[in-house]
Scaffold this active site. Structure first.
Site, PDB file in Angstrom:
ATOM      1  N   GLU A  16     -18.032  -3.159   1.006  1.00 17.97           N
ATOM      2  CA  GLU A  16     -17.216  -2.256   1.447  1.00 17.97           C
ATOM      3  C   GLU A  16     -17.429  -2.004   3.095  1.00 17.97           C
ATOM      4  OE1 GLU A  16     -17.071   1.274  -0.973  1.00 17.97           O
ATOM      5  OE2 GLU A  16     -15.922   2.587   0.610  1.00 17.97           O
ATOM      6  N   GLU A  66     -25.100   0.980  -5.741  1.00 19.81           N
ATOM      7  CA  GLU A  66     -25.270   0.906  -4.494  1.00 19.81           C
ATOM      8  C   GLU A  66     -26.633   0.683  -3.803  1.00 19.81           C
ATOM      9  OE1 GLU A  66     -23.306   4.648  -2.610  1.00 19.81           O
ATOM     10  OE2 GLU A  66     -21.510   4.111  -3.856  1.00 19.81           O
ATOM     11  N   SER A  78     -15.719   7.346  -7.230  1.00 17.95           N
ATOM     12  CA  SER A  78     -14.771   7.686  -6.524  1.00 17.95           C
ATOM     13  C   SER A  78     -13.880   8.757  -7.336  1.00 17.95           C
ATOM     14  CB  SER A  78     -13.995   6.747  -5.914  1.00 17.95           C
ATOM     15  OG  SER A  78     -13.462   5.917  -6.988  1.00 17.95           O
TER      16      SER A  78
END
Ligand code: KIV
Length: 266
Positions: A184, A117, A47
């Site tokens: 998430e 991920e 991020s």
């Protein structure tokens, strides 16, 4: 003497059913603040592509960027457990590349663990990393590196099939050796079910209150960007207004020549 938390400390919190506190940080100054606040885990997230580099997505972030920021974070704190993100295309093209880049995050960045991920498709890589001594955190649900495949940032796992897939992905990561999984933007009930069924901690972001811990991007929780407010973000401060006010006052005093005064001069 200060001691850095390890994955065993995170495991102990989980076993004692104490909520695990995780937040992102990308530099020395913020790492110091996280340490002072006695939070458990710092995530040097990709991020950083959004909040540090100003991109719309995390896609442009390079491993070198994550290494640079991880090194700065490590210099700013002695006690939080530090996890660094494997950036987009640093592990997707081949497991060998994933191994090398994860190694760089530990060797050059100083991170204690890596996050990647994806689910079952990455279980072989998670297993190899774990066997090679690299602790791995999984990340399921809205996985921002796949934003173009999702067609935007939206809640995942809403229908039965998607929910089943998420649960089996979580098991695949756990079986491959992941010691923690980030969930998430998934419905709270699904996150609660995954948390109940797994025997490793889950960390939620937009996943309700029943996960083993929570993570937020530090700039979001400190209210440093008034124009960015997804539903799952709670602002625990409004630093944008405080910072802008301070900067305005500084500008005024410089223009009026009231700063520096005698107290701030030699
Ligand atoms: O990059 C990141 O900050 C993350 C968190 C939002 C979980 O992956």
């Amino acid at each position: 003497m200060a001691r850095r938390k390890t994955l065993r400390d995170i495991r102990a919190l989980y076993e004692e059913e104490k909520a695990i506190t995780m937040v992102t940080a990308y530099d020395y100054t913020f790492a110091r603040l996280v340490e002072a606040a006695e939070l458990d885990v710092i995530l040097v997230g990709d991020s950083l592509g959004n909040v540090i580099q100003g991109h719309d997505t995390t896609v442009p972030v390079e491993v070198d960027d994550v290494i640079y920021h991880t090194r700065a974070v490590m210099r700013g704190c002695q006690t939080p457990h530090v996890v660094a993100d494997l950036s987009f295309m640093s592990y997707q093209a081949s497991d060998d590349e994933g191994m090398r880049n994860a190694g760089r995050l530990l060797k050059e960045g100083g991170a204690q663990a890596v996050k990647l991920e994806g689910g079952e498709a990455y279980a072989p890589l998670v297993r190899r990393l774990t066997e090679a001594g690299v602790p791995v955190v999984g990340h399921l649900g809205l996985t921002p590196q796949s934003v173009h495949a999702f067609g935007g940032y939206r809640v995942q796992g809403r229908d039965d099939e998607a929910a089943k897939r998420l649960l089996s992905d979580a098991f695949a990561l756990q079986d491959a050796g992941a010691y923690m999984v980030v969930l998430e933007m998934v419905p709270a009930a699904l996150a609660a079910e995954v948390t109940e069924k797994l025997s490793i901690p889950t960390i939620g972001i937009g996943a309700g209150a029943q996960t083993s811990g929570q993570v937020l991007v530090i700039q979001d929780l400190l209210g440093m960007n008034e124009s960015f407010k997804p539903r799952f973000v709670k602002r625990f401060a409004n630093l944008e207004a405080i910072c802008v006010d301070a900067l305005k006052t500084y500008g005024e005093e410089v223009r009026e020549r009231t700063f520096p005064d005698e107290d701030h001069s030699y």
